[in-house]
Write a protein that holds these residues in place. Sequence first.
Motif, PDB file in Angstrom:
ATOM      1  N   ALA A   1      10.099  -4.420  -1.315  1.00  0.00           N
ATOM      2  CA  ALA A   1       9.793  -3.157  -1.972  1.00  0.00           C
ATOM      3  C   ALA A   1       8.420  -2.794  -1.887  1.00  0.00           C
ATOM      4  CB  ALA A   1      10.476  -3.093  -3.255  1.00  0.00           C
ATOM      5  N   GLY A   2       8.439  -1.354  -2.341  1.00  0.00           N
ATOM      6  CA  GLY A   2       6.914  -1.035  -2.252  1.00  0.00           C
ATOM      7  C   GLY A   2       6.302  -0.894  -3.830  1.00  0.00           C
ATOM      8  N   PRO A   3       5.153  -0.573  -3.958  1.00  0.00           N
ATOM      9  CA  PRO A   3       4.525  -0.436  -5.009  1.00  0.00           C
ATOM     10  C   PRO A   3       5.368  -0.094  -6.322  1.00  0.00           C
ATOM     11  CG  PRO A   3       2.752  -0.199  -3.644  1.00  0.00           C
ATOM     12  CD  PRO A   3       4.136  -0.261  -2.967  1.00  0.00           C
ATOM     13  N   TRP A   4       5.665   1.425  -6.079  1.00  0.00           N
ATOM     14  CA  TRP A   4       6.285   2.069  -7.115  1.00  0.00           C
ATOM     15  C   TRP A   4       7.816   1.490  -7.404  1.00  0.00           C
ATOM     16  CZ3 TRP A   4       2.566   4.106  -4.282  1.00  0.00           C
ATOM     17  CH2 TRP A   4       1.624   4.432  -5.152  1.00  0.00           C
ATOM     18  N   GLU A   5       8.507   0.996  -6.329  1.00  0.00           N
ATOM     19  CA  GLU A   5       9.812   0.594  -6.657  1.00  0.00           C
ATOM     20  C   GLU A   5       9.650  -0.855  -7.338  1.00  0.00           C
ATOM     21  OE1 GLU A   5      13.739  -0.136  -6.704  1.00  0.00           O
ATOM     22  OE2 GLU A   5      12.978   1.633  -5.936  1.00  0.00           O
TER      23      GLU A   5
ATOM     24  N   LEU B   1       7.024  -8.510 -18.816  1.00  0.00           N
ATOM     25  CA  LEU B   1       6.205  -7.506 -19.402  1.00  0.00           C
ATOM     26  C   LEU B   1       4.647  -7.764 -18.965  1.00  0.00           C
ATOM     27  CD1 LEU B   1       7.605  -7.365 -23.003  1.00  0.00           C
ATOM     28  CD2 LEU B   1       7.754  -5.732 -21.438  1.00  0.00           C
ATOM     29  N   THR B   2       4.351  -8.785 -18.611  1.00  0.00           N
ATOM     30  CA  THR B   2       3.000  -9.105 -18.461  1.00  0.00           C
ATOM     31  C   THR B   2       2.775  -8.839 -16.807  1.00  0.00           C
ATOM     32  OG1 THR B   2       2.904 -10.899 -19.706  1.00  0.00           O
ATOM     33  CG2 THR B   2       1.239 -11.075 -17.747  1.00  0.00           C
ATOM     34  N   ALA B   3       3.776  -8.868 -16.051  1.00  0.00           N
ATOM     35  CA  ALA B   3       3.787  -8.410 -14.725  1.00  0.00           C
ATOM     36  C   ALA B   3       3.800  -6.777 -14.559  1.00  0.00           C
ATOM     37  CB  ALA B   3       4.977  -9.010 -13.757  1.00  0.00           C
ATOM     38  N   LEU B   4       4.525  -6.287 -15.328  1.00  0.00           N
ATOM     39  CA  LEU B   4       4.740  -4.766 -15.643  1.00  0.00           C
ATOM     40  C   LEU B   4       3.312  -3.942 -15.831  1.00  0.00           C
ATOM     41  CD1 LEU B   4       6.292  -1.949 -15.572  1.00  0.00           C
ATOM     42  CD2 LEU B   4       7.115  -2.655 -17.981  1.00  0.00           C
ATOM     43  N   ALA B   5       2.605  -4.880 -16.903  1.00  0.00           N
ATOM     44  CA  ALA B   5       1.246  -4.344 -17.314  1.00  0.00           C
ATOM     45  C   ALA B   5       0.299  -4.416 -16.308  1.00  0.00           C
ATOM     46  CB  ALA B   5       0.731  -5.114 -18.611  1.00  0.00           C
ATOM     47  N   ALA B   6       0.296  -5.307 -15.354  1.00  0.00           N
ATOM     48  CA  ALA B   6      -0.848  -5.756 -14.303  1.00  0.00           C
ATOM     49  C   ALA B   6      -0.372  -4.776 -13.316  1.00  0.00           C
ATOM     50  CB  ALA B   6      -0.478  -7.111 -13.871  1.00  0.00           C
ATOM     51  N   ILE B   7       0.846  -4.616 -12.868  1.00  0.00           N
ATOM     52  CA  ILE B   7       1.258  -3.603 -11.850  1.00  0.00           C
ATOM     53  C   ILE B   7       1.007  -2.057 -12.212  1.00  0.00           C
ATOM     54  CG2 ILE B   7       3.241  -2.694 -10.820  1.00  0.00           C
ATOM     55  CD1 ILE B   7       3.855  -5.497 -10.280  1.00  0.00           C
ATOM     56  N   SER B   8       1.089  -1.787 -13.317  1.00  0.00           N
ATOM     57  CA  SER B   8       1.171  -0.326 -13.841  1.00  0.00           C
ATOM     58  C   SER B   8      -0.542  -0.104 -14.107  1.00  0.00           C
ATOM     59  CB  SER B   8       1.882  -0.096 -15.397  1.00  0.00           C
ATOM     60  OG  SER B   8       3.092  -0.268 -15.133  1.00  0.00           O
ATOM     61  N   HIS B   9      -1.250  -1.076 -14.407  1.00  0.00           N
ATOM     62  CA  HIS B   9      -2.789  -0.921 -14.614  1.00  0.00           C
ATOM     63  C   HIS B   9      -2.993  -0.774 -12.930  1.00  0.00           C
ATOM     64  CE1 HIS B   9      -6.777  -2.335 -14.562  1.00  0.00           C
ATOM     65  NE2 HIS B   9      -6.853  -1.631 -15.520  1.00  0.00           N
ATOM     66  N   SER B  10      -2.466  -1.427 -12.167  1.00  0.00           N
ATOM     67  CA  SER B  10      -3.122  -1.322 -10.725  1.00  0.00           C
ATOM     68  C   SER B  10      -2.747   0.106  -9.990  1.00  0.00           C
ATOM     69  CB  SER B  10      -2.428  -2.252  -9.766  1.00  0.00           C
ATOM     70  OG  SER B  10      -2.885  -2.033  -8.488  1.00  0.00           O
ATOM     71  N   LEU B  11      -1.514   0.502 -10.473  1.00  0.00           N
ATOM     72  CA  LEU B  11      -1.242   1.801  -9.780  1.00  0.00           C
ATOM     73  C   LEU B  11      -1.800   3.146 -10.699  1.00  0.00           C
ATOM     74  CD1 LEU B  11       2.813   1.078  -9.319  1.00  0.00           C
ATOM     75  CD2 LEU B  11       0.872   1.268  -7.453  1.00  0.00           C
ATOM     76  N   HIS B  12      -1.975   2.998 -11.935  1.00  0.00           N
ATOM     77  CA  HIS B  12      -2.144   3.918 -12.618  1.00  0.00           C
ATOM     78  C   HIS B  12      -3.756   4.240 -13.288  1.00  0.00           C
ATOM     79  CE1 HIS B  12       2.088   5.080 -12.140  1.00  0.00           C
ATOM     80  NE2 HIS B  12       2.226   3.830 -12.570  1.00  0.00           N
ATOM     81  N   GLY B  13      -4.483   3.207 -13.192  1.00  0.00           N
ATOM     82  CA  GLY B  13      -5.804   3.092 -13.639  1.00  0.00           C
ATOM     83  C   GLY B  13      -6.102   2.559 -15.009  1.00  0.00           C
ATOM     84  N   LEU B  14      -7.174   2.738 -15.325  1.00  0.00           N
ATOM     85  CA  LEU B  14      -7.507   1.981 -16.792  1.00  0.00           C
ATOM     86  C   LEU B  14      -6.761   2.547 -17.993  1.00  0.00           C
ATOM     87  CD1 LEU B  14     -11.365   1.901 -16.138  1.00  0.00           C
ATOM     88  CD2 LEU B  14      -9.605   0.011 -15.860  1.00  0.00           C
ATOM     89  N   ASP B  15      -6.255   1.714 -18.815  1.00  0.00           N
ATOM     90  CA  ASP B  15      -5.612   2.190 -20.127  1.00  0.00           C
ATOM     91  C   ASP B  15      -6.416   2.977 -20.904  1.00  0.00           C
ATOM     92  OD1 ASP B  15      -4.902  -1.143 -21.245  1.00  0.00           O
ATOM     93  OD2 ASP B  15      -6.810  -0.193 -20.637  1.00  0.00           O
ATOM     94  N   GLU B  16      -7.572   2.715 -20.894  1.00  0.00           N
ATOM     95  CA  GLU B  16      -8.585   3.446 -21.637  1.00  0.00           C
ATOM     96  C   GLU B  16      -9.047   4.776 -21.260  1.00  0.00           C
ATOM     97  OE1 GLU B  16      -9.436   0.439 -20.128  1.00  0.00           O
ATOM     98  OE2 GLU B  16      -9.110  -0.783 -21.927  1.00  0.00           O
ATOM     99  N   ASP B  17      -8.668   5.134 -19.803  1.00  0.00           N
ATOM    100  CA  ASP B  17      -8.738   6.474 -19.414  1.00  0.00           C
ATOM    101  C   ASP B  17      -7.546   7.370 -19.417  1.00  0.00           C
ATOM    102  OD1 ASP B  17     -10.053   7.484 -16.268  1.00  0.00           O
ATOM    103  OD2 ASP B  17      -9.992   8.576 -18.245  1.00  0.00           O
ATOM    104  N   LEU B  18      -7.005   7.538 -20.657  1.00  0.00           N
ATOM    105  CA  LEU B  18      -5.733   8.189 -20.588  1.00  0.00           C
ATOM    106  C   LEU B  18      -5.728   9.617 -20.249  1.00  0.00           C
ATOM    107  CD1 LEU B  18      -4.221   6.581 -23.633  1.00  0.00           C
ATOM    108  CD2 LEU B  18      -3.982   5.833 -21.392  1.00  0.00           C
ATOM    109  N   VAL B  19      -4.691  10.291 -19.484  1.00  0.00           N
ATOM    110  CA  VAL B  19      -4.752  11.775 -19.132  1.00  0.00           C
ATOM    111  C   VAL B  19      -4.863  12.289 -20.533  1.00  0.00           C
ATOM    112  CG1 VAL B  19      -3.588  13.741 -18.318  1.00  0.00           C
ATOM    113  CG2 VAL B  19      -3.466  11.303 -17.044  1.00  0.00           C
ATOM    114  N   GLY B  20      -6.024  13.667 -20.554  1.00  0.00           N
ATOM    115  CA  GLY B  20      -6.045  14.323 -21.420  1.00  0.00           C
ATOM    116  C   GLY B  20      -6.886  13.710 -22.752  1.00  0.00           C
ATOM    117  N   GLU B  21      -7.320  12.536 -22.762  1.00  0.00           N
ATOM    118  CA  GLU B  21      -7.778  11.954 -23.754  1.00  0.00           C
ATOM    119  C   GLU B  21      -9.320  12.135 -23.431  1.00  0.00           C
ATOM    120  OE1 GLU B  21      -6.855  10.322 -26.603  1.00  0.00           O
ATOM    121  OE2 GLU B  21      -4.993  11.322 -26.058  1.00  0.00           O
ATOM    122  N   SER B  22      -9.926  12.639 -22.382  1.00  0.00           N
ATOM    123  CA  SER B  22     -11.213  12.518 -22.253  1.00  0.00           C
ATOM    124  C   SER B  22     -12.225  13.425 -23.365  1.00  0.00           C
ATOM    125  CB  SER B  22     -11.816  12.989 -20.819  1.00  0.00           C
ATOM    126  OG  SER B  22     -11.490  14.275 -20.582  1.00  0.00           O
TER     127      SER B  22
END
Length: 146
Positions: free
Chosen positions: A30-34, A87-108
């Motif tokens: 399966a690919g990353p997003w799957e 949950l740990t695997a999901l957090a690691a994978i989501s971080h890799s796909l979507h970037g830093l959790d400190e840099d949320l969209v619209g939060e800059s």
Amino acid sequence: MAKVLPFGSRRLPFLFLVDQWRELQRETKAGPWEIEARLLRLGCTVDEITAALRIGLVGGGMSATEAFVTVEAHVGTKPGDLGFARLTALAAISHSLHGLDEDLVGESDAAPKGARTSRRRTAKSPGPTSSKPRARRASPRATSDA
């Protein structure tokens, strides 16, 4: 940049770059997003969870042998371990796909934590508005005794 997450009794770095994604794709077919979607919607297998953790730990700098031993020691050894591992695997994978959790969209544009904003309530300013409609007062014209 690796994402440091709690795993077992330690906080460990997890990282997925192209080589880690290719290895995870080979193992899971399966690919990353799957893979992320499977972890998110609880449609994943135990092998997908353990592979994601092991490969992410290797990407974070751990040897393959140490990563294997670490995952085997902390997944499925007591009740609740598998859910936490997912949950740990999901957090690691989501971080890799979507970037830093400190840099949320619209939060800059948001004010830094602890900073005062210009929208302060004062004694003269009204409180929050209510969603309830106000009761209407009877009009003086509507209550004539004539």
